[in-house]
Design a protein around this motif. Sequence first.
Motif, PDB file in Angstrom:
ATOM      1  N   TYR B   2      89.784  87.317 -31.755  1.00 47.57           N
ATOM      2  CA  TYR B   2      89.386  87.896 -32.868  1.00 47.57           C
ATOM      3  C   TYR B   2      88.388  87.292 -33.670  1.00 47.57           C
ATOM      4  O   TYR B   2      89.008  86.850 -34.962  1.00 47.57           O
ATOM      5  CB  TYR B   2      90.821  88.494 -33.683  1.00 47.57           C
ATOM      6  CG  TYR B   2      91.980  88.732 -32.883  1.00 47.57           C
ATOM      7  CD1 TYR B   2      91.755  89.975 -32.475  1.00 47.57           C
ATOM      8  CD2 TYR B   2      92.993  87.988 -32.838  1.00 47.57           C
ATOM      9  CE1 TYR B   2      92.669  90.433 -31.462  1.00 47.57           C
ATOM     10  CE2 TYR B   2      93.931  88.537 -31.704  1.00 47.57           C
ATOM     11  CZ  TYR B   2      93.908  89.783 -31.209  1.00 47.57           C
ATOM     12  OH  TYR B   2      94.823  90.250 -30.478  1.00 47.57           O
ATOM     13  N   LYS B  73      92.314  98.932 -39.362  1.00 40.97           N
ATOM     14  CA  LYS B  73      93.551  98.234 -40.101  1.00 40.97           C
ATOM     15  C   LYS B  73      92.993  96.654 -39.691  1.00 40.97           C
ATOM     16  O   LYS B  73      93.028  96.480 -38.616  1.00 40.97           O
ATOM     17  CB  LYS B  73      94.788  98.466 -39.912  1.00 40.97           C
ATOM     18  CG  LYS B  73      95.807  97.962 -40.696  1.00 40.97           C
ATOM     19  CD  LYS B  73      97.140  98.435 -40.321  1.00 40.97           C
ATOM     20  CE  LYS B  73      98.530  97.642 -40.888  1.00 40.97           C
ATOM     21  NZ  LYS B  73      97.985  97.540 -42.526  1.00 40.97           N
ATOM     22  N   LEU B  75      94.200  92.580 -40.187  1.00 40.82           N
ATOM     23  CA  LEU B  75      95.216  91.742 -40.823  1.00 40.82           C
ATOM     24  C   LEU B  75      94.781  90.397 -41.327  1.00 40.82           C
ATOM     25  O   LEU B  75      93.426  90.165 -41.034  1.00 40.82           O
ATOM     26  CB  LEU B  75      96.085  91.385 -39.593  1.00 40.82           C
ATOM     27  CG  LEU B  75      97.747  91.556 -39.726  1.00 40.82           C
ATOM     28  CD1 LEU B  75      97.912  93.249 -40.140  1.00 40.82           C
ATOM     29  CD2 LEU B  75      98.507  91.164 -38.638  1.00 40.82           C
ATOM     30  N   ASP B  77      94.916  87.383 -40.517  1.00 39.00           N
ATOM     31  CA  ASP B  77      94.625  86.377 -39.795  1.00 39.00           C
ATOM     32  C   ASP B  77      93.103  86.919 -38.730  1.00 39.00           C
ATOM     33  O   ASP B  77      92.898  86.041 -37.856  1.00 39.00           O
ATOM     34  CB  ASP B  77      95.624  85.929 -38.843  1.00 39.00           C
ATOM     35  CG  ASP B  77      96.430  87.042 -38.094  1.00 39.00           C
ATOM     36  OD1 ASP B  77      95.726  88.222 -37.949  1.00 39.00           O
ATOM     37  OD2 ASP B  77      97.370  87.031 -37.294  1.00 39.00           O
ATOM     38  N   ARG B  79      93.166  89.828 -36.932  1.00 37.67           N
ATOM     39  CA  ARG B  79      93.353  90.822 -35.871  1.00 37.67           C
ATOM     40  C   ARG B  79      93.020  92.154 -36.405  1.00 37.67           C
ATOM     41  O   ARG B  79      93.561  92.425 -37.630  1.00 37.67           O
ATOM     42  CB  ARG B  79      94.964  90.734 -35.531  1.00 37.67           C
ATOM     43  CG  ARG B  79      95.151  89.640 -34.569  1.00 37.67           C
ATOM     44  CD  ARG B  79      96.534  89.539 -34.356  1.00 37.67           C
ATOM     45  NE  ARG B  79      97.662  89.253 -35.146  1.00 37.67           N
ATOM     46  CZ  ARG B  79      98.753  88.915 -35.162  1.00 37.67           C
ATOM     47  NH1 ARG B  79      99.402  89.444 -33.821  1.00 37.67           N
ATOM     48  NH2 ARG B  79      99.540  88.593 -35.951  1.00 37.67           N
ATOM     49  N   ARG B  80      92.318  92.832 -35.876  1.00 42.28           N
ATOM     50  CA  ARG B  80      92.069  94.420 -36.303  1.00 42.28           C
ATOM     51  C   ARG B  80      92.451  95.276 -35.269  1.00 42.28           C
ATOM     52  O   ARG B  80      92.538  95.242 -33.962  1.00 42.28           O
ATOM     53  CB  ARG B  80      90.494  94.403 -36.498  1.00 42.28           C
ATOM     54  CG  ARG B  80      90.038  95.479 -37.049  1.00 42.28           C
ATOM     55  CD  ARG B  80      88.551  95.655 -37.236  1.00 42.28           C
ATOM     56  NE  ARG B  80      87.776  95.750 -36.258  1.00 42.28           N
ATOM     57  CZ  ARG B  80      86.546  96.157 -35.878  1.00 42.28           C
ATOM     58  NH1 ARG B  80      85.923  96.595 -36.900  1.00 42.28           N
ATOM     59  NH2 ARG B  80      86.141  96.082 -34.897  1.00 42.28           N
ATOM     60  N   HIS B  81      92.677  96.653 -35.652  1.00 41.20           N
ATOM     61  CA  HIS B  81      93.109  97.764 -34.792  1.00 41.20           C
ATOM     62  C   HIS B  81      92.142  98.573 -35.312  1.00 41.20           C
ATOM     63  O   HIS B  81      92.498  99.234 -36.480  1.00 41.20           O
ATOM     64  CB  HIS B  81      94.377  97.941 -34.597  1.00 41.20           C
ATOM     65  CG  HIS B  81      94.636  99.021 -33.375  1.00 41.20           C
ATOM     66  ND1 HIS B  81      95.190 100.205 -33.638  1.00 41.20           N
ATOM     67  CD2 HIS B  81      94.314  98.937 -31.989  1.00 41.20           C
ATOM     68  CE1 HIS B  81      95.004 100.658 -32.475  1.00 41.20           C
ATOM     69  NE2 HIS B  81      94.573 100.144 -31.566  1.00 41.20           N
ATOM     70  N   ASP B 189      88.701  96.459 -29.881  1.00 41.83           N
ATOM     71  CA  ASP B 189      89.673  96.477 -31.283  1.00 41.83           C
ATOM     72  C   ASP B 189      90.565  97.852 -31.177  1.00 41.83           C
ATOM     73  O   ASP B 189      91.676  97.940 -31.520  1.00 41.83           O
ATOM     74  CB  ASP B 189      89.243  96.325 -32.566  1.00 41.83           C
ATOM     75  CG  ASP B 189      89.020  94.884 -32.765  1.00 41.83           C
ATOM     76  OD1 ASP B 189      89.510  94.091 -31.930  1.00 41.83           O
ATOM     77  OD2 ASP B 189      88.012  94.534 -33.588  1.00 41.83           O
TER      78      ASP B 189
END
Lengths: 233, 233
Positions: B2, B73, B75, B77, B79-81, B189
């Motif tokens: 990430y 979205k 996060l 840390d 991490r993305r989605h 992602d």
Amino acid sequence: MYRQHANLSLDAASQVWQQASAEIVRSGQLDGLIAIERIGTRMRFFRDQEIYAEGDQGTCWFKVISGTVRISKLLADGRRHITEFCFAGDSFGFDAFEERVFSAEAVTDATVLRLPRGATERLIEEDPVFARHLRGEMLRSLDAAQHRLFLLGRMTACERVAAFLVELSERHDTRHRVDLPMSRCDIADHLGLTVETVCRVLSDFKRRRLIAAPNAHRMEFLDREALTAIAEH
Amino acid sequence: MYRQHANLSLDAASQVWQQASAEIVRSGQLDGLIAIERIGTRMRFFRDQEIYAEGDQGTCWFKVISGTVRISKLLADGRRHITEFCFAGDSFGFDAFEERVFSAEAVTDATVLRLPRGATERLIEEDPVFARHLRGEMLRSLDAAQHRLFLLGRMTACERVAAFLVELSERHDTRHRVDLPMSRCDIADHLGLTVETVCRVLSDFKRRRLIAAPNAHRMEFLDREALTAIAEH
DNA sequence: CGCCAGTTTGACCAAGATCAACGCAAGTGG
DNA sequence: CCACTTGCGTTGATCTTGGTCAAACTGGCG
């Protein structure tokens, strides 16, 4: 992977159903929405019984009155995914335009309200309050689905299981424990893991004294904070 | 994992927008829905510009007129989605009750129609055809999200990439090729993979002569059947 | 021309899947 | 009432997919 799932008893004759006309539905989210009672039919399903199958005509939607229902999709090679578990007050089955792409089964014995589409559309047009309620339900489903996308796409096994436990306890409004009416296999198929991994993570949580398990289907939170922290990372 | 994502130019002043009152929207799905033109505002966004952010008030929804938009979205840390990519004709942003849980950004320069919620609710109540259309859009979103759940929960890297290529080509109605306006990172992602894995799978498809790539953002199908077979396993 | 962001490839590693065995409780039939 | 079965749940050993880290490549642009 992907071993046998509980085989469904397809004995449709065992469905006990009755008009729900005069009855009052005991379910928090139904407050003030007696309207749908009038157009709905109450039905009972036994454990593992099919409510509808992939490929059925999607001519109605449902609302859970009691018990637990799972919405799932099964691939030819045995891979299964459970998109959601529905409890008392939850709606399901308005996903389909024509044919159902998912099937719905009772996880435990369950009572549901069956709502035909035609009557619903009429009700939507004459009752704006009901229309708004239904729109809200759809938005809630959409929102839930999108959170789950993140969970499946970007969270580790530990985070998924922790998030699942916390989510269930919040939905049932029980802060110190959570009941898991579904099997480990159901949980795995919901979280995109294997049964073994779910077990191992739960055992790990027990070892770390985050939860205690009086039996396999009841978890008690010893350290809810820590669990929530894992779930939200 | 990430790493950095393209950093957004947050220069809101660069938005060029104008009332879309008299203009006619050129987009298949908008046929016969001139109604929303009347209540909407046309806006232009540049590549990587933010349309709305997590935490914004969700007082309106949108319809893409041209270009590509991603809903994502992020996060803390890193991490993305990316829950979905939206192209001309697609609606987005009706997920929120209050605060937005996802953000929307332009993947390429894009024009979108901005539809305030209040006016929409009024339109819903006075125009049943429009209401039904909007309900359809929501159901379509829900359906798409649930398919993606299966993809993220139960499909391998190869299957995910194949499914993605086939889906995009179907949405754009181009049977022999597909344009990928988004970066490899965006694709990763979206599919719950890493950039490297996406690259490797694409290279593998090239080696197996399933696709050819004149450049990194255009794929040509050499064996669509095989690709579809992988996608559906 | 050199830089920079995005893409691709390779070597290595780890999370979680697979395979296999065992435990345990409820149900069944002799 | 007790052997036997059956369906879950749990645990351990091993393997594989896809992630991590690192380096090279590519094309666009100042």
